[in-house]
Design an enzyme around this catalytic site. Structure first.
Site, PDB file in Angstrom:
ATOM      1  N   LYS A   9       0.832  -1.209   0.000  1.00  0.00           N
ATOM      2  CA  LYS A   9       0.000   0.000   0.000  1.00  0.00           C
ATOM      3  C   LYS A   9       0.866   1.259   0.000  1.00  0.00           C
TER       4      LYS A   9
ATOM      5  N   GLY B 230      -0.326 -14.342 -13.457  1.00  0.00           N
ATOM      6  CA  GLY B 230      -1.453 -14.312 -12.519  1.00  0.00           C
ATOM      7  C   GLY B 230      -2.065 -12.921 -12.433  1.00  0.00           C
TER       8      GLY B 230
ATOM      9  N   GLY C 200      -4.369 -11.833 -10.519  1.00  0.00           N
ATOM     10  CA  GLY C 200      -5.145 -11.783  -9.275  1.00  0.00           C
ATOM     11  C   GLY C 200      -4.837 -10.486  -8.552  1.00  0.00           C
TER      12      GLY C 200
ATOM     13  N   SER D 294       2.717 -14.460  -9.335  1.00  0.00           N
ATOM     14  CA  SER D 294       1.694 -14.237  -8.291  1.00  0.00           C
ATOM     15  C   SER D 294       0.490 -15.106  -8.621  1.00  0.00           C
ATOM     16  N   VAL D 295       0.628 -16.392  -8.307  1.00  0.00           N
ATOM     17  CA  VAL D 295      -0.399 -17.376  -8.686  1.00  0.00           C
ATOM     18  C   VAL D 295      -1.056 -17.980  -7.444  1.00  0.00           C
TER      19      VAL D 295
ATOM     20  N   ARG E  32      -1.334 -18.349  -2.937  1.00  0.00           N
ATOM     21  CA  ARG E  32      -0.457 -18.629  -1.798  1.00  0.00           C
ATOM     22  C   ARG E  32      -0.814 -19.969  -1.172  1.00  0.00           C
TER      23      ARG E  32
ATOM     24  N   ASP F 260      -4.303 -17.321   7.542  1.00  0.00           N
ATOM     25  CA  ASP F 260      -4.105 -17.917   6.209  1.00  0.00           C
ATOM     26  C   ASP F 260      -3.927 -19.432   6.250  1.00  0.00           C
TER      27      ASP F 260
ATOM     28  N   HIS G  12     -23.477  15.416   2.485  1.00  0.00           N
ATOM     29  CA  HIS G  12     -23.394  15.963   1.131  1.00  0.00           C
ATOM     30  C   HIS G  12     -22.346  17.067   1.078  1.00  0.00           C
TER      31      HIS G  12
HETATM   32  P1  FAD Z   1       1.308 -14.339   8.053  1.00  0.00           P
HETATM   33  O1  FAD Z   1       1.142 -12.871   7.966  1.00  0.00           O
HETATM   34  O2  FAD Z   1       1.827 -15.058   6.865  1.00  0.00           O
HETATM   35  O3  FAD Z   1       2.258 -14.595   9.300  1.00  0.00           O
HETATM   36  C1  FAD Z   1       2.673 -15.862   9.660  1.00  0.00           C
HETATM   37  C2  FAD Z   1       3.867 -15.738  10.573  1.00  0.00           C
HETATM   38  O4  FAD Z   1       4.161 -17.017  11.085  1.00  0.00           O
HETATM   39  C3  FAD Z   1       5.132 -15.259   9.867  1.00  0.00           C
HETATM   40  O5  FAD Z   1       5.687 -14.194  10.594  1.00  0.00           O
HETATM   41  C4  FAD Z   1       6.061 -16.469   9.883  1.00  0.00           C
HETATM   42  O6  FAD Z   1       7.420 -16.105  10.070  1.00  0.00           O
HETATM   43  C5  FAD Z   1       5.562 -17.205  11.106  1.00  0.00           C
HETATM   44  N1  FAD Z   1       5.798 -18.642  11.082  1.00  0.00           N
HETATM   45  C6  FAD Z   1       5.403 -19.559  10.174  1.00  0.00           C
HETATM   46  N2  FAD Z   1       5.740 -20.805  10.557  1.00  0.00           N
HETATM   47  C7  FAD Z   1       6.383 -20.666  11.749  1.00  0.00           C
HETATM   48  C8  FAD Z   1       6.948 -21.579  12.654  1.00  0.00           C
HETATM   49  N3  FAD Z   1       6.863 -22.895  12.463  1.00  0.00           N
HETATM   50  N4  FAD Z   1       7.550 -21.083  13.751  1.00  0.00           N
HETATM   51  C9  FAD Z   1       7.611 -19.745  13.994  1.00  0.00           C
HETATM   52  N5  FAD Z   1       7.056 -18.846  13.185  1.00  0.00           N
HETATM   53  C10 FAD Z   1       6.450 -19.300  12.082  1.00  0.00           C
HETATM   54  N6  FAD Z   1      -4.451  -8.881   3.056  1.00  0.00           N
HETATM   55  C11 FAD Z   1      -5.319  -7.889   3.327  1.00  0.00           C
HETATM   56  O7  FAD Z   1      -6.269  -8.093   4.092  1.00  0.00           O
HETATM   57  N7  FAD Z   1      -5.170  -6.637   2.768  1.00  0.00           N
HETATM   58  C12 FAD Z   1      -4.154  -6.363   1.918  1.00  0.00           C
HETATM   59  O8  FAD Z   1      -4.044  -5.228   1.445  1.00  0.00           O
HETATM   60  C13 FAD Z   1      -3.231  -7.385   1.619  1.00  0.00           C
HETATM   61  N8  FAD Z   1      -2.195  -7.144   0.789  1.00  0.00           N
HETATM   62  C14 FAD Z   1      -1.298  -8.139   0.546  1.00  0.00           C
HETATM   63  C15 FAD Z   1      -0.245  -7.868  -0.324  1.00  0.00           C
HETATM   64  C16 FAD Z   1       0.682  -8.852  -0.613  1.00  0.00           C
HETATM   65  C17 FAD Z   1       1.816  -8.551  -1.550  1.00  0.00           C
HETATM   66  C18 FAD Z   1       0.561 -10.125   0.010  1.00  0.00           C
HETATM   67  C19 FAD Z   1       1.585 -11.200  -0.253  1.00  0.00           C
HETATM   68  C20 FAD Z   1      -0.479 -10.407   0.869  1.00  0.00           C
HETATM   69  C21 FAD Z   1      -1.426  -9.415   1.132  1.00  0.00           C
HETATM   70  N9  FAD Z   1      -2.509  -9.646   1.976  1.00  0.00           N
HETATM   71  C22 FAD Z   1      -3.408  -8.657   2.228  1.00  0.00           C
HETATM   72  C23 FAD Z   1      -2.707 -10.949   2.633  1.00  0.00           C
HETATM   73  C24 FAD Z   1      -2.196 -10.877   4.082  1.00  0.00           C
HETATM   74  O9  FAD Z   1      -0.844 -10.496   4.078  1.00  0.00           O
HETATM   75  C25 FAD Z   1      -2.379 -12.222   4.748  1.00  0.00           C
HETATM   76  O10 FAD Z   1      -3.734 -12.640   4.648  1.00  0.00           O
HETATM   77  C26 FAD Z   1      -2.001 -12.136   6.214  1.00  0.00           C
HETATM   78  O11 FAD Z   1      -0.657 -11.716   6.375  1.00  0.00           O
HETATM   79  C27 FAD Z   1      -2.195 -13.492   6.895  1.00  0.00           C
HETATM   80  O12 FAD Z   1      -1.898 -13.357   8.249  1.00  0.00           O
HETATM   81  P2  FAD Z   1      -1.406 -14.594   9.115  1.00  0.00           P
HETATM   82  O13 FAD Z   1      -1.150 -14.038  10.459  1.00  0.00           O
HETATM   83  O14 FAD Z   1      -2.348 -15.714   8.959  1.00  0.00           O
HETATM   84  O15 FAD Z   1      -0.044 -15.069   8.441  1.00  0.00           O
HETATM   85  P1  NAI Z   2      -4.835 -14.656  -6.383  1.00  0.00           P
HETATM   86  O1  NAI Z   2      -5.483 -15.916  -6.002  1.00  0.00           O
HETATM   87  O2  NAI Z   2      -5.493 -13.368  -6.079  1.00  0.00           O
HETATM   88  O3  NAI Z   2      -4.549 -14.644  -7.949  1.00  0.00           O
HETATM   89  C1  NAI Z   2      -3.796 -15.631  -8.562  1.00  0.00           C
HETATM   90  C2  NAI Z   2      -4.109 -15.615 -10.046  1.00  0.00           C
HETATM   91  O4  NAI Z   2      -3.172 -16.434 -10.702  1.00  0.00           O
HETATM   92  C3  NAI Z   2      -5.500 -16.172 -10.339  1.00  0.00           C
HETATM   93  O5  NAI Z   2      -6.190 -15.290 -11.186  1.00  0.00           O
HETATM   94  C4  NAI Z   2      -5.195 -17.505 -10.997  1.00  0.00           C
HETATM   95  O6  NAI Z   2      -6.169 -17.891 -11.938  1.00  0.00           O
HETATM   96  C5  NAI Z   2      -3.856 -17.220 -11.653  1.00  0.00           C
HETATM   97  N1  NAI Z   2      -3.049 -18.404 -11.912  1.00  0.00           N
HETATM   98  C6  NAI Z   2      -2.910 -19.498 -11.131  1.00  0.00           C
HETATM   99  N2  NAI Z   2      -2.065 -20.376 -11.707  1.00  0.00           N
HETATM  100  C7  NAI Z   2      -1.659 -19.811 -12.877  1.00  0.00           C
HETATM  101  C8  NAI Z   2      -0.786 -20.227 -13.916  1.00  0.00           C
HETATM  102  N3  NAI Z   2      -0.159 -21.393 -13.864  1.00  0.00           N
HETATM  103  N4  NAI Z   2      -0.602 -19.399 -14.955  1.00  0.00           N
HETATM  104  C9  NAI Z   2      -1.227 -18.194 -15.020  1.00  0.00           C
HETATM  105  N5  NAI Z   2      -2.079 -17.769 -14.079  1.00  0.00           N
HETATM  106  C10 NAI Z   2      -2.288 -18.558 -13.007  1.00  0.00           C
HETATM  107  O7  NAI Z   2      -3.368 -14.731  -5.744  1.00  0.00           O
HETATM  108  P2  NAI Z   2      -2.215 -13.654  -5.568  1.00  0.00           P
HETATM  109  O8  NAI Z   2      -2.424 -12.470  -6.433  1.00  0.00           O
HETATM  110  O9  NAI Z   2      -0.960 -14.427  -5.650  1.00  0.00           O
HETATM  111  O10 NAI Z   2      -2.432 -13.192  -4.087  1.00  0.00           O
HETATM  112  C11 NAI Z   2      -2.466 -14.166  -3.053  1.00  0.00           C
HETATM  113  C12 NAI Z   2      -3.453 -13.806  -2.006  1.00  0.00           C
HETATM  114  O11 NAI Z   2      -2.918 -12.778  -1.174  1.00  0.00           O
HETATM  115  C13 NAI Z   2      -4.768 -13.233  -2.519  1.00  0.00           C
HETATM  116  O12 NAI Z   2      -5.670 -14.222  -2.920  1.00  0.00           O
HETATM  117  C14 NAI Z   2      -5.256 -12.523  -1.300  1.00  0.00           C
HETATM  118  O13 NAI Z   2      -5.835 -13.452  -0.424  1.00  0.00           O
HETATM  119  C15 NAI Z   2      -3.982 -11.982  -0.701  1.00  0.00           C
HETATM  120  N6  NAI Z   2      -3.791 -10.594  -1.141  1.00  0.00           N
HETATM  121  C16 NAI Z   2      -4.713  -9.670  -0.762  1.00  0.00           C
HETATM  122  C17 NAI Z   2      -4.600  -8.367  -1.148  1.00  0.00           C
HETATM  123  C18 NAI Z   2      -5.648  -7.403  -0.753  1.00  0.00           C
HETATM  124  O14 NAI Z   2      -6.448  -7.725   0.120  1.00  0.00           O
HETATM  125  N7  NAI Z   2      -5.697  -6.202  -1.327  1.00  0.00           N
HETATM  126  C19 NAI Z   2      -3.464  -7.890  -1.946  1.00  0.00           C
HETATM  127  C20 NAI Z   2      -2.565  -8.966  -2.335  1.00  0.00           C
HETATM  128  C21 NAI Z   2      -2.727 -10.249  -1.909  1.00  0.00           C
END
Ligand code: FAD
Ligand code: NAI
Length: 478
Positions: A58, A193, A195, A282-283, A285, A325, A457
């Site tokens: 962000k 991807g 997504g 980015s396909v 997680r 997650d 408004h």
């Molecule tokens: P995580 O944030 O993945 O944290 C897990 C933690 O567990 C990590 O710190 C890891 O080191 C630790 N861990 C794992 N295994 C072990 C172990 N065995 N021992 C000790 N520690 C361990 N979501 C939104 O809602 N809004 C967004 O704008 C958004 N943007 C995103 C942008 C990107 C680029 C990405 C990749 C994700 C985004 N997400 C967003 C998704 C969001 O980041 C995740 O849904 C969220 O972080 C999940 O939280 P969590 O606590 O389940 O896991």
């Molecule tokens: P995503 O699930 O949003 O999108 C993945 C895309 O990749 C899909 O459209 C899928 O059809 C495509 N795909 C899968 N396999 C493929 C292949 N072999 N070739 C081409 N395309 C393929 O996953 P993304 O973007 O990796 O993000 C992961 C997750 O992280 C999101 O689903 C979301 O839960 C979280 N996230 C949330 C954000 C937010 O809340 N603003 C921002 C970024 C991530």
């Protein structure tokens, strides 16, 4: 003698750190184990969200959108800026500063709430003495210590899914970690991807001058969104903003060359190749459940790797919970945080509940996309009779003033009861506007309820009001 705690949380992402803080607030002795290290090699709290997810993405979206405003949008307001330049390193330094501030903030919250931070890898290693609690091994470079927990909350999160045969080096071929850390704008950026990550990070680098090509396997764009949203977003992102998005693509070989990378793929027209300087994969997680000792402990994991839980995030093992997650439901930070609070309160014998049907989604492109509840195509497929009201931002005085007239609000309500079933928004600030819809749905409101509430408004929220009125075909400004 091993240290023992009422609650040990494994993972300090948004699901885990919130669970730990709430458990401590409720009077439990609490520890949180995390192994995350930042690029300085220091242990850091906050997980994916704070370190390489929500927060840094962000920050980059805001900086790049500001550049886009100066370079392209301010002219309409009569502001001309000659020679605007983007310093990508400075933008990254600002992002790093925000990340450091927030991850440090969680350390402060842990200290304030007396949550013990155990640094290292956590692993379930069996029941404690007398079967009283669970033993958890915490391994770090300095050695392994064992703690005992009466209750365990697993919040180990997720990591980027890899494509078979493609090795991510986070230099040229990147997942989210590398894609958030480019030191300069690539001339040609490939993304696999279309997504959430593909669209958000593709937008960042396009605004800064990259030619962005996104290759998507599915034949439909943003398949999870309401069809009206996908259609509008497709028009804006491809035709107006110039993202080159190819649908129905089958990825072939990916070869790293001296300078960049070559992606072979097939689409409806046959075999093609894409050469780019950087590639983002980015396909989706995958949940982090390996090396957790889950199998030996007898913890049930489903065939996609998620820990099996019930509606209250209880696993099959007594007093072991899993949140965020690593369990079913949308992979979103706020969903994980709500689950974290719920399990802490459940451990305290309080009532807690998370309604997975009312979790808002936001895609932070410009305009933003936000929705909650059912899409129109879902309602059709399940045979629920509904009424719909859709109002564009074009007629909003506030949107015109801001020169942000793209998009609409669409409200879907039950045809018999008028209960709001879904709300879909494309607009600037959709991430803020959606909160009203979430509130309405949590309170089981009808579209008439929203229509009868006074909205300021001029404000963008008036379009929500009009869309609710439009459900009953009595919009005033349409
Ligand atoms: P995580 O944030 O993945 O944290 C897990 C933690 O567990 C990590 O710190 C890891 O080191 C630790 N861990 C794992 N295994 C072990 C172990 N065995 N021992 C000790 N520690 C361990 N979501 C939104 O809602 N809004 C967004 O704008 C958004 N943007 C995103 C942008 C990107 C680029 C990405 C990749 C994700 C985004 N997400 C967003 C998704 C969001 O980041 C995740 O849904 C969220 O972080 C999940 O939280 P969590 O606590 O389940 O896991
Ligand atoms: P995503 O699930 O949003 O999108 C993945 C895309 O990749 C899909 O459209 C899928 O059809 C495509 N795909 C899968 N396999 C493929 C292949 N072999 N070739 C081409 N395309 C393929 O996953 P993304 O973007 O990796 O993000 C992961 C997750 O992280 C999101 O689903 C979301 O839960 C979280 N996230 C949330 C954000 C937010 O809340 N603003 C921002 C970024 C991530």
């Amino acid at each position: 003698m091993a240290q023992s705690f009422d609650v040990v949380v494994i993972g300090a992402g948004p699901a885990g750190y919130v669970a730990a803080i709430r458990a401590a607030q409720l009077g439990f002795s609490t520890a949180c184990v995390d192994e995350w290290k930042n690029d300085k090699g220091e242990y850091a709290l906050g997980g994916t969200c704070l370190n390489v997810g929500c927060i840094p993405s962000k920050a980059l979206l805001e900086s790049s959108e500001n550049y886009e405003r100066v370079a392209r949008k301010f002219a309409a307001h009569g502001i001309s800026v000659a020679g605007a330049k983007m310093d990508v390193r400075k933008m990254q330094a600002r992002k790093d500063e925000i990340v450091a501030r927030l991850t440090g903030g969680i350390q402060t919250l842990f200290r304030k709430n007396k949550v013990a931070w155990l640094k290292g890898h956590g692993r379930l290693s069996g029941a404690g003495a007398g079967g009283e609690g669970y033993r958890i091994e915490v391994s770090a470079g300095s050695g392994t210590e064992t703690v005992v927990a009466s209750h365990v909350v697993i919040a180990t999160g997720s990591t980027a899914r890899e494509l078979p045969g493609v090795s991510v080096d986070n230099d040229v071929i990147c997942d989210n970690v590398g894609a958030l850390a480019f030191r300069e704008t690539p001339k040609r950026l490939g993304v696999i991807g279309a997504g959430v990550i593909g669209l958000e990070l593709g937008s960042v680098w396009r605004r800064l001058g990259a030619r962005v090509t996104i290759l998507e396997a599915l034949p439909t764009f943003l398949a999870a969104c309401d069809d009206a949203v996908s259609k509008e977003a497709w028009k804006i992102f491809t035709k107006e903003q110039g993202l080159d998005i190819r649908l129905g693509v089958k990825i072939g070989q990916i070869v790293r060359g001296k300078r960049g990378v070559k992606v072979q793929f097939e689409d409806g027209e046959g075999g093609k190749s894409l050469e780019c300087d950087k590639l983002v994969v980015s396909v989706g997680r995958v949940p982090n459940t390996n090396k957790l000792g889950a199998e030996a402990a007898g913890l049930k994991i489903d065939d996609r790797g998620f820990i099996e839980v019930d509606a209250h995030c209880r696993t099959n093992l007594p007093r072991i919970y899993a949140v965020g997650d690593v369990v079913r439901g949308p992979m979103l930070a706020h969903k994980g945080m709500d689950e974290g609070v719920m399990v802490a309160e459940h451990i305290a014998s309080q009532a807690g509940h998370v309604d997975l049907d009312i979790i808002p989604w936001v895609i932070y492109t410009a305009p933003e996309i936000a929705w909650v509840g059912k899409t129109e195509q879902q309602l059709k497929a399940e045979g629920t009779p509904y009424r719909s009201g859709q109002v564009p931002f074009l007629a909003s005085g506030r949107a015109l003033g801001q020169d942000e007239t793209a998009g609409f609000v669409k409200v879907l309500a039950d045809a018999k009861t008028d209960r709001v079933l879904g709300v879909h928004i494309v607009s600037s600030h959709a991430s803020e506007l959606i909160a009203e819809a979430v509130m309405a749905m949590e309170f089981r409101a009808s579209s008439e309820d929203i229509a009868r509430i006074c909205h300021a408004h001029p404000s963008l929220s008036e379009v929500m009001h009009e869309a609710a009125l439009a459900v009953d075909k009595r919009a005033l400004h349409l």
